[in-house]
Write an enzyme that holds these catalytic residues in place. Structure first.
Site, PDB file in Angstrom:
ATOM      1  N   ASP A 131       0.859  -1.169   0.000  1.00  0.00           N
ATOM      2  CA  ASP A 131       0.000   0.000   0.000  1.00  0.00           C
ATOM      3  C   ASP A 131       0.906   1.232   0.000  1.00  0.00           C
ATOM      4  O   ASP A 131       2.093   1.146   0.342  1.00  0.00           O
ATOM      5  CB  ASP A 131      -0.867  -0.044   1.260  1.00  0.00           C
ATOM      6  CG  ASP A 131      -1.695   1.208   1.447  1.00  0.00           C
ATOM      7  OD1 ASP A 131      -2.337   1.651   0.479  1.00  0.00           O
ATOM      8  OD2 ASP A 131      -1.684   1.757   2.568  1.00  0.00           O
ATOM      9  N   ASP A 152      -0.261   5.067   0.966  1.00  0.00           N
ATOM     10  CA  ASP A 152      -0.530   6.048   2.016  1.00  0.00           C
ATOM     11  C   ASP A 152      -0.444   5.421   3.407  1.00  0.00           C
ATOM     12  O   ASP A 152      -1.099   4.405   3.672  1.00  0.00           O
ATOM     13  CB  ASP A 152      -1.907   6.682   1.818  1.00  0.00           C
ATOM     14  CG  ASP A 152      -1.988   7.498   0.542  1.00  0.00           C
ATOM     15  OD1 ASP A 152      -2.113   8.727   0.629  1.00  0.00           O
ATOM     16  OD2 ASP A 152      -1.901   6.898  -0.554  1.00  0.00           O
ATOM     17  N   GLU A 164      -1.473  10.482   4.440  1.00  0.00           N
ATOM     18  CA  GLU A 164      -2.605  10.166   3.581  1.00  0.00           C
ATOM     19  C   GLU A 164      -2.697  11.331   2.594  1.00  0.00           C
ATOM     20  O   GLU A 164      -3.077  12.446   2.969  1.00  0.00           O
ATOM     21  CB  GLU A 164      -3.897  10.037   4.388  1.00  0.00           C
ATOM     22  CG  GLU A 164      -3.942   8.839   5.310  1.00  0.00           C
ATOM     23  CD  GLU A 164      -4.160   7.523   4.579  1.00  0.00           C
ATOM     24  OE1 GLU A 164      -4.744   7.540   3.478  1.00  0.00           O
ATOM     25  OE2 GLU A 164      -3.739   6.478   5.113  1.00  0.00           O
ATOM     26  N   SER A 196      -2.463   1.096  -4.638  1.00  0.00           N
ATOM     27  CA  SER A 196      -2.936   2.106  -3.705  1.00  0.00           C
ATOM     28  C   SER A 196      -4.346   2.586  -4.013  1.00  0.00           C
ATOM     29  O   SER A 196      -4.724   2.735  -5.180  1.00  0.00           O
ATOM     30  CB  SER A 196      -1.969   3.306  -3.759  1.00  0.00           C
ATOM     31  OG  SER A 196      -2.469   4.402  -3.036  1.00  0.00           O
ATOM     32  N   LYS A 250      -7.283  -4.097  -5.287  1.00  0.00           N
ATOM     33  CA  LYS A 250      -5.913  -4.321  -4.819  1.00  0.00           C
ATOM     34  C   LYS A 250      -5.586  -5.817  -4.855  1.00  0.00           C
ATOM     35  O   LYS A 250      -4.528  -6.236  -5.344  1.00  0.00           O
ATOM     36  CB  LYS A 250      -5.738  -3.799  -3.390  1.00  0.00           C
ATOM     37  CG  LYS A 250      -5.649  -2.303  -3.260  1.00  0.00           C
ATOM     38  CD  LYS A 250      -5.329  -1.938  -1.815  1.00  0.00           C
ATOM     39  CE  LYS A 250      -5.087  -0.464  -1.647  1.00  0.00           C
ATOM     40  NZ  LYS A 250      -4.541  -0.107  -0.332  1.00  0.00           N
ATOM     41  N   ASP A 298      -1.951  -0.998   5.875  1.00  0.00           N
ATOM     42  CA  ASP A 298      -2.249  -0.440   7.194  1.00  0.00           C
ATOM     43  C   ASP A 298      -3.731  -0.327   7.501  1.00  0.00           C
ATOM     44  O   ASP A 298      -4.100  -0.098   8.657  1.00  0.00           O
ATOM     45  CB  ASP A 298      -1.620   0.952   7.332  1.00  0.00           C
ATOM     46  CG  ASP A 298      -2.363   2.007   6.520  1.00  0.00           C
ATOM     47  OD1 ASP A 298      -2.973   2.911   7.112  1.00  0.00           O
ATOM     48  OD2 ASP A 298      -2.358   1.920   5.280  1.00  0.00           O
ATOM     49  N   ASN A 344      -8.945  -1.573   3.848  1.00  0.00           N
ATOM     50  CA  ASN A 344      -8.992  -1.833   2.405  1.00  0.00           C
ATOM     51  C   ASN A 344      -7.788  -2.629   1.910  1.00  0.00           C
ATOM     52  O   ASN A 344      -7.668  -2.916   0.727  1.00  0.00           O
ATOM     53  CB  ASN A 344      -9.138  -0.531   1.613  1.00  0.00           C
ATOM     54  CG  ASN A 344      -7.918   0.357   1.709  1.00  0.00           C
ATOM     55  OD1 ASN A 344      -7.237   0.361   2.735  1.00  0.00           O
ATOM     56  ND2 ASN A 344      -7.648   1.123   0.668  1.00  0.00           N
TER      57      ASN A 344
END
Length: 291
Positions: A77, A79, A86, A167, A212, A235, A238
């Protein structure tokens, strides 16, 4: 079974405590921030997990230490994982809407908003009118790589591992990071721009949690990578689907919903802590030869 202990400047007394808890037969120093306890008692893992949380130490239980070159994919990922911010929240700050946008971002990452695509559309709509120049300011002035990111990516690439960023953020940032870090591939959302300003819309399919996972699965099929040859790092909620397709699923400074699902957690060490779960001798030798 082995247990890797990691924390910035980990103290000798903590290593000894953990070794006693798991009845380790050997202690192998890896670097100033990591130790490997070898031939441990697996039955002691629940107790050592509680101990590690109290002492702010990251632990990695491993059946064996595999050569890093056996791995084929590192999917990350962006962000709050690869980078410290973010991006959408910082873009919103440029137009005085960070509080409003951040609240939606946090709820989505915690899993309280289950429709990520809808939450992203709501947030992007609030960005209408933001200049492209402000996105560049976010990249230049606010975006930083998280600790250990460059070392992780450089070593993975030296071992022949395909490094992919996937992402729910934006291609404006992923493409710059791809060029900067030499990423092998990157997938993210396209912000629609008209006359140098954001329209408040996302162009094309939205990269949500399922997308993703689909990108990881498609790459794995192309590279013939089995789940135990995949590392996935994220993190937020999603990232759940993506991490479910990797044996080395890593929750980095993650929300509780992801920490509970991941095989590994990194709460205190840097991203390069992942390297200490593998035998990296060949990759390090390749890096030295490149120099």
């Amino acid at each position: 079974m082995h247990l890797v202990l990691q924390a910035p400047g980990i103290r000798h007394d903590l290593i000894e405590q953990a070794a006693a808890l798991v009845s380790a037969n050997r202690i192998t120093p890896l670097n100033a921030s990591a130790m490997r306890l070898e031939d441990i008692d697996p039955a002691a893992l629940p107790e050592v997990r509680q101990w590690a949380a109290a002492k702010h130490v990251d632990i990695g239980p491993l059946e064996r230490i595999r050569p890093l070159h056996e791995m084929k994919i590192l999917a990350m990922d962006m962000d709050s994982t690869l980078i410290n911010i973010e991006c959408i929240d910082e873009i919103a700050d440029m137009v005085g809407k960070k509080t409003e946008v951040s609240a939606i971002t946090e709820a989505a990452m915690r899993g309280e908003i289950t429709d990520f695509s809808e939450s992203l559309r709501r947030r992007v709509a609030l960005l209408q009118g933001v200049a492209e120049a402000d996105l560049l300011r976010v990249y230049n002035e606010r975006l930083q790589l998280n600790t250990g990111a460059e070392k992780l990516i450089r070593t993975m690439k030296a071992a022949g591992v395909h490094v992919m960023v996937v992402s729910g953020g934006f291609t404006f940032f992923t493409e710059k990071l791809r060029a900067r870090l030499g990423l092998d591939s990157a997938h993210a959302n396209f912000l629609e721009v008209d006359h140098g300003r954001l329209t408040g819309r996302v162009y094309g399919d939205i990269v949500d949690g399922n997308k993703k996972a689909a990108h990881l699965q498609a790459l794995a099929q192309t590279l013939n990578a089995t789940p135990d040859q995949r590392i996935a790092v994220g993190d937020g909620s999603n990232d759940l689907a993506m991490l479910s397709h990797a044996a080395y699923s890593v929750a980095y400074r993650a929300k509780p919903v992801l920490r509970e699902a991941a095989a590994f957690q990194i709460n205190y060490a840097g991203l390069d802590a992942i390297l200490n779960w593998f035998d990296t001798k060949e990759a390090i030798q390749a890096l030295r030869q490149d120099k």
